[in-house]
Design an enzyme around this catalytic site. Structure first.
Site, PDB file in Angstrom:
ATOM      1  N   GLY A   1       0.749  -1.252   0.000  1.00  0.00           N
ATOM      2  CA  GLY A   1       0.000   0.000   0.000  1.00  0.00           C
ATOM      3  C   GLY A   1       0.778   1.301   0.000  1.00  0.00           C
ATOM      4  O   GLY A   1       0.235   2.324   0.407  1.00  0.00           O
TER       5      GLY A   1
ATOM      6  N   GLU B   1       0.757  -9.236  -2.065  1.00  0.00           N
ATOM      7  CA  GLU B   1       0.989 -10.321  -3.026  1.00  0.00           C
ATOM      8  C   GLU B   1       2.182 -11.186  -2.630  1.00  0.00           C
ATOM      9  O   GLU B   1       2.675 -11.984  -3.435  1.00  0.00           O
ATOM     10  CB  GLU B   1       1.231  -9.750  -4.427  1.00  0.00           C
ATOM     11  CG  GLU B   1       0.137  -8.857  -4.946  1.00  0.00           C
ATOM     12  CD  GLU B   1      -1.130  -9.624  -5.322  1.00  0.00           C
ATOM     13  OE1 GLU B   1      -1.225 -10.818  -4.998  1.00  0.00           O
ATOM     14  OE2 GLU B   1      -2.015  -9.010  -5.919  1.00  0.00           O
TER      15      GLU B   1
HETATM   16 ZN   LIG Z   1      -1.214  -7.794  -8.398  1.00  0.00          ZN
END
Ligand SMILES: [Zn+2]
Length: 224
Positions: A52, A82
């Site tokens: 983020g 991820e």
């Molecule tokens: Zn992604």
């Protein structure tokens, strides 16, 4: 506060992020980059971009070292959402030491049309290992996405993630960046070719010869 470790690797990841940004392959905080570290003692350690944070706010100190369970090792910074995808690929592919994941435009066109890209230019086979397959859909940040990505990646260096983006995985960060750039270029060629009557695949003999070059360079010869 102690100086962050792995200074060289941190600089390499930041240089990669800046290059992806300069080329328009990432925007906002989408996409992420990681490296497998080689600590003494042999514990699993990975350096990865955080969750983020937009790339213009990010610097070397904002990268996170995580262990094989995705726990941050020496900071409170939350790793990329991820990260499981990265770890899944590192676990399944011991030859991979660096991963670049993007939502780049033309790779995303292939991802949302669920279109695999056949071997259409020579460098695809030499540097990626052949076609770029599409992984089954997996919700972002889940083990399912990691497993689907790894399966569709096979022994190659790039995969399209259905309805999501792409992932480049290579022995070095330099190569992973090169693959990420190549995937976007090839996807762009393919999309335009499809509007002009359809892309033509390379001849079989070229694919076979270039595939041997890829396997030899990757240290994977004999596994085909
Ligand atoms: Zn992604």
């Amino acid at each position: 506060m102690p100086a962050p470790t792995y200074r060289t690797e941190r600089e390499q990841i930041m240089a990669t992020v800046r290059e992806l940004d300069r080329r328009g392959l990432v925007s906002g905080s989408s996409g992420n980059v990681s490296m497998r570290l080689q600590p003494e003692g042999g514990n699993d350690r990975y350096l990865i971009t955080p969750a983020g944070i937009t790339y213009d706010e990010l610097d070397e100190n904002g990268l996170v070292i995580v262990d094989g369970d995705l726990e941050p090792v020496d900071s409170e910074i939350v790793p990329s959402t991820e990260s499981l995808l990265h770890l899944g690929i590192y676990r399944g592919r011991p030859d991979v030491n660096a991963i670049v994941h993007t939502h780049s435009l033309y790779a995303s066109v292939a991802a949302v049309t669920c279109t695999h890209i056949p071997p259409i230019v020579d460098e695809m086979v030499v540097y990626i290992g052949g076609a770029i397959e599409v992984a089954e859909y997996g919700f972002p940040g889940t083990d399912e996405l990691a497993a689907a990505g790894l399966e569709a990646l096979g022994d190659r260096r790039a995969v399209i993630l259905r309805n999501h983006g792409m992932c480049a995985a290579a022995p070095t960060l330099k190569e992973a960046l090169r693959v990420a750039i190549l995937v976007e270029r090839v996807a762009q060629i393919f999309v335009h070719a499809e509007t002009m009557g359809g892309a033509t695949e390379l001849p079989d003999y070229a694919i076979e010869t270039e595939r041997q070059v890829y396997l030899m360079r990757s240290g994977l010869a004999g596994t085909d």
